[in-house]
Design a protein around this motif. Structure first.
Motif, short mmCIF file in Angstrom:
data_model
loop_
_atom_site.label_atom_id
_atom_site.label_comp_id
_atom_site.label_asym_id
_atom_site.label_seq_id
_atom_site.Cartn_x
_atom_site.Cartn_y
_atom_site.Cartn_z
N LEU A 27 -43.27 -4.13 -44.27
CA LEU A 27 -43.28 -4.81 -42.97
C LEU A 27 -43.08 -6.32 -43.13
O LEU A 27 -42.35 -6.94 -42.36
N THR A 28 -43.72 -6.89 -44.12
CA THR A 28 -43.58 -8.32 -44.36
C THR A 28 -42.14 -8.67 -44.73
O THR A 28 -41.57 -9.62 -44.20
N SER A 29 -41.54 -7.89 -45.60
CA SER A 29 -40.14 -8.13 -46.00
C SER A 29 -39.20 -7.97 -44.81
O SER A 29 -38.30 -8.79 -44.61
N GLY A 30 -39.43 -6.94 -44.03
CA GLY A 30 -38.58 -6.71 -42.86
C GLY A 30 -38.70 -7.83 -41.85
O GLY A 30 -37.70 -8.30 -41.29
N ARG A 31 -39.90 -8.27 -41.62
CA ARG A 31 -40.13 -9.36 -40.67
C ARG A 31 -39.46 -10.65 -41.16
O ARG A 31 -38.85 -11.39 -40.39
N THR A 32 -39.55 -10.89 -42.45
CA THR A 32 -38.91 -12.08 -43.02
C THR A 32 -37.40 -12.02 -42.84
O THR A 32 -36.78 -13.00 -42.44
N ILE A 34 -35.75 -10.42 -40.56
CA ILE A 34 -35.44 -10.60 -39.14
C ILE A 34 -35.34 -12.08 -38.82
O ILE A 34 -34.39 -12.53 -38.18
N PHE A 35 -36.30 -12.86 -39.26
CA PHE A 35 -36.30 -14.29 -38.95
C PHE A 35 -35.21 -15.06 -39.67
O PHE A 35 -34.70 -16.05 -39.18
N ILE A 36 -34.82 -14.59 -40.86
CA ILE A 36 -33.77 -15.26 -41.61
C ILE A 36 -32.39 -14.92 -41.06
O ILE A 36 -31.55 -15.80 -40.86
N LEU A 37 -32.15 -13.64 -40.77
CA LEU A 37 -30.81 -13.18 -40.41
C LEU A 37 -30.50 -13.26 -38.92
O LEU A 37 -29.35 -13.33 -38.53
N GLN A 38 -31.50 -13.18 -38.09
CA GLN A 38 -31.27 -13.12 -36.66
C GLN A 38 -31.76 -14.39 -35.96
O GLN A 38 -32.89 -14.79 -36.15
N PRO A 39 -30.91 -14.98 -35.13
CA PRO A 39 -31.37 -16.13 -34.37
C PRO A 39 -32.38 -15.71 -33.30
O PRO A 39 -33.20 -16.50 -32.87
N SER A 40 -32.33 -14.45 -32.90
CA SER A 40 -33.24 -13.94 -31.88
C SER A 40 -33.94 -12.69 -32.38
O SER A 40 -33.37 -11.59 -32.35
N PRO A 41 -35.17 -12.80 -32.86
CA PRO A 41 -35.88 -11.62 -33.35
C PRO A 41 -36.03 -10.53 -32.29
O PRO A 41 -35.94 -9.35 -32.59
N LYS A 46 -34.64 -5.05 -30.26
CA LYS A 46 -34.01 -4.24 -29.22
C LYS A 46 -32.84 -3.43 -29.77
O LYS A 46 -32.68 -2.26 -29.45
N GLN A 47 -32.01 -4.06 -30.61
CA GLN A 47 -30.84 -3.38 -31.14
C GLN A 47 -31.20 -2.30 -32.16
O GLN A 47 -30.59 -1.25 -32.19
N HIS A 48 -32.18 -2.57 -33.00
CA HIS A 48 -32.44 -1.67 -34.12
C HIS A 48 -33.61 -0.72 -33.92
O HIS A 48 -33.78 0.21 -34.71
N LEU A 49 -34.40 -0.95 -32.92
CA LEU A 49 -35.53 -0.05 -32.69
C LEU A 49 -35.41 0.70 -31.38
O LEU A 49 -36.37 1.25 -30.87
N GLY A 50 -34.23 0.71 -30.80
CA GLY A 50 -33.96 1.56 -29.65
C GLY A 50 -34.39 1.03 -28.31
O GLY A 50 -34.40 1.77 -27.34
#
Length: 101
Positions: A27-32, A34-41, A46-50
């Motif tokens: 979860l920590t890696s995934g959250r990191t 998200i913040f690095i790759l996406q300007p909008s978490p 919304k896109q990846h969790l349906g």
């Protein structure tokens, strides 16, 4: 007070289980990421969790449908009340307990 401590103990046991199985690290890696790759978490979630991204037109259509259904429900309730009153004119009142609604 014993119930409170038991709850804390269960919580701590569950936390250790999550750490031991690698869930916390994932979860920590995934959250990191998200913040690095996406300007909008929130967009990423919304896109990846349906999650559904409704447009304002969709929202307005749904609001109109809700409004129409509320009006229809109100009309049907009035019609039901009227029909029950008319039915009471033709049926004698039940003796000894009434009807169950």
């Amino acid at each position: 007070m014993a119930h409170y401590r038991a709850s804390d103990s269960k919580r701590e046991h569950f936390r250790r289980y999550l750490e031991k199985t690698g869930v916390v690290d994932s979860l920590t890696s995934g959250r990191t990421l998200i913040f690095i790759l996406q300007p909008s978490p929130s967009r990423f979630v919304k896109q990846h969790l349906g999650a559904v991204d409704l447009t304002s037109a969709d929202t307005e259509a749904l609001k109109q449908e809700v409004s129409n259904l509320r009006e229809k429900c109100s009309r049907l309730e009035e019609e039901n009340k009227d029909l029950k009153a008319r039915l009471q004119q033709y049926e004698p009142a039940s003796e000894g307990g009434g009807t169950a609604n």
